[in-house]
Design a protein around this motif. Structure first.
Motif: not given
Ligand SMILES: Cc1cc2nc3c(=O)[nH]c(=O)nc-3n(C[C@H](O)[C@H](O)[C@H](O)COP(=O)(O)O)c2cc1C
Length: 387
Positions: A323-329, A334-338, A369-372
């Protein structure tokens, strides 16, 4: 609160092992809180504070140099707490031991009780939470004391404070601006940025804020009061494909007023007949967690496509490295969670970060960062969820 050896060991294990947290720590917490999820949350914030020494000791485990990214000039570990988790800034220091940044709040000017309890339901079968809290906050003065204490103790992790001025009636927007101004002026010395939150689904008064002119004016106001290096974001709610144009108009207006970007997404407005709590006492609730995954992806993709310069912090059911990868992709910075942390504990953060490092290896990138930097953005083709 005093804790024995057994509780200290339990906390350590819960911190390292999401399944232990889910099946042992969480169950025990619900037993002690007599099944009340809001009481569990309050207990959790207290315990996190009590075990600050353990979090401090373990903080090197949560350091992932390969995953650090640049966010408006600051190098951060791009995983933070989403608004609502620490509404009053009571656990800023312990949370900063492991998270890369913090979004406490939403802070409002004067203390508010919110709606009467019970007003929270945790659906462990689907990893969703339903809430009708209605913006409870201990108010600016209480929050100020907490954030200033945090700043004396630590300056290492950025804090983007979630704030909102509340119009007493739809035609009294000026009062909301006045409250917003007071909040920003008071918090500016301590905050690295602000997230303006006009999208809480449980607070009807906020509906009047969801107009492009108000978005533009609020961004202008915050920009005028705060330094240009500070992050200025707006928290956006989820939208269906059919609502995308109006949603984008709001986000555009925010950027025109000097905003830097968005946090996406807030909870999903759900009607009582869709809420699995046996005796839900409110006509609606905001639904968070796994259910939001597709809305989060939709919002990221929409924004990236139509407002390429926007900074995007993504939240909504980020409960795995995939899920984190999908959001970055899709375009998140940056990501947050609750909600996912309430089911799996903070060990989930370790699991996600380790999984991301593995994924970077598989895809041939040295750093996140390289991926982003090499992402290519496609148009969003996500179907709306069936209501
Ligand atoms: C109980 C609860 C209270 C929340 N309170 C706030 C809040 O005060 N301000 C805000 O902007 N978002 C609030 N949120 C929304 C979260 O910040 C987040 O946008 C949403 O829950 C989706 O992320 P998640 O699936 O990781 O929880 C709240 C969420 C929950 C579950």
């Amino acid at each position: 609160m005093r804790h024995g050896w057994f509780e200290r060991r339990g906390f350590c294990w819960g911190l390292l092992h999401p399944s232990f947290f889910r099946w042992v720590v969480r169950r025990e917490a619900y037993r002690r809180a007599k099944g009340d999820p809001e009481k569990v949350h309050e207990l959790a914030l207290e315990v996190i504070g009590d075990f600050d020494d353990i979090l401090d000791e373990m903080s090197p485990l949560f350091d992932f140099p390969r995953l650090r990214v640049d966010l408006k000039g600051q190098k951060i570990f791009p995983f933070g707490i989403a608004a609502g988790l620490d509404k009053n800034g009571e656990a800023l220091l312990p949370l900063s031991r492991i998270f890369g940044f913090l979004e406490p709040g939403t802070v409002v000017l004067t203390p508010r009780e919110g709606n009467p309890r019970p007003r929270l339901y945790a659906d462990a079968a689907h990893d969703d939470v339903y809430n009708a809290q209605g913006f409870p906050s201990r108010g600016l003065s209480y929050f100020l004391a907490n954030i200033s204490r945090y700043r004396e103790a630590s300056k290492s992790k950025p804090v983007y404070v979630s704030i909102c001025g509340i119009p007493p009636a739809p035609e009294q927007i000026e009062e909301a601006y006045a409250e917003l101004e007071e909040l920003v002026k008071a918090l500016d010395p301590y905050a690295d940025g602000f997230v303006w939150n006009p999208f809480s689904p449980n607070t009807a008064a906020l509906r009047a804020l969801r107009e492009p002119d108000v978005f533009r004016a609020s961004a202008e106001l915050i920009s005028r009061l705060t330094g240009s290096t500070k992050l200025k974001l707006v928290k956006m709610g989820p939208c269906e494909s059919t609502e995308a144009t109006a949603w984008l108009n709001l986000a555009h207006a925010w950027m025109e007023g000097g905003g830097d970007g968005i946090v996406a997404v807030n909870t999903y407005l759900t009607l009582r007949d869709k809420i699995p709590a046996p005796q839900w006492g409110y006509p609606t609730a905001g639904r968070s967690g796994r259910f939001l995954q597709r809305y989060r992806q939709h919002a990221i993709a929409l924004t990236r496509k139509h407002i390429p310069s926007a900074i995007i912090l993504a939240t909504g059911g980020i409960d795995s490295a995939d899920q984190a990868w999908a959001a970055f992709e899709a375009g998140a910075d940056a990501l947050e969670g609750y909600t996912p942390y309430t089911f799996n504990g903070f060990g989930l953060l370790l699991k996600i970060a380790r999984g991301l490092e593995k994924r970077l290896d598989q895809e041939g990138f040295q750093t996140l960062e390289e991926f982003l930097k090499q992402r290519e953005f496609k148009s969003s083709k996500i179907e709306p969820h069936k209501k």
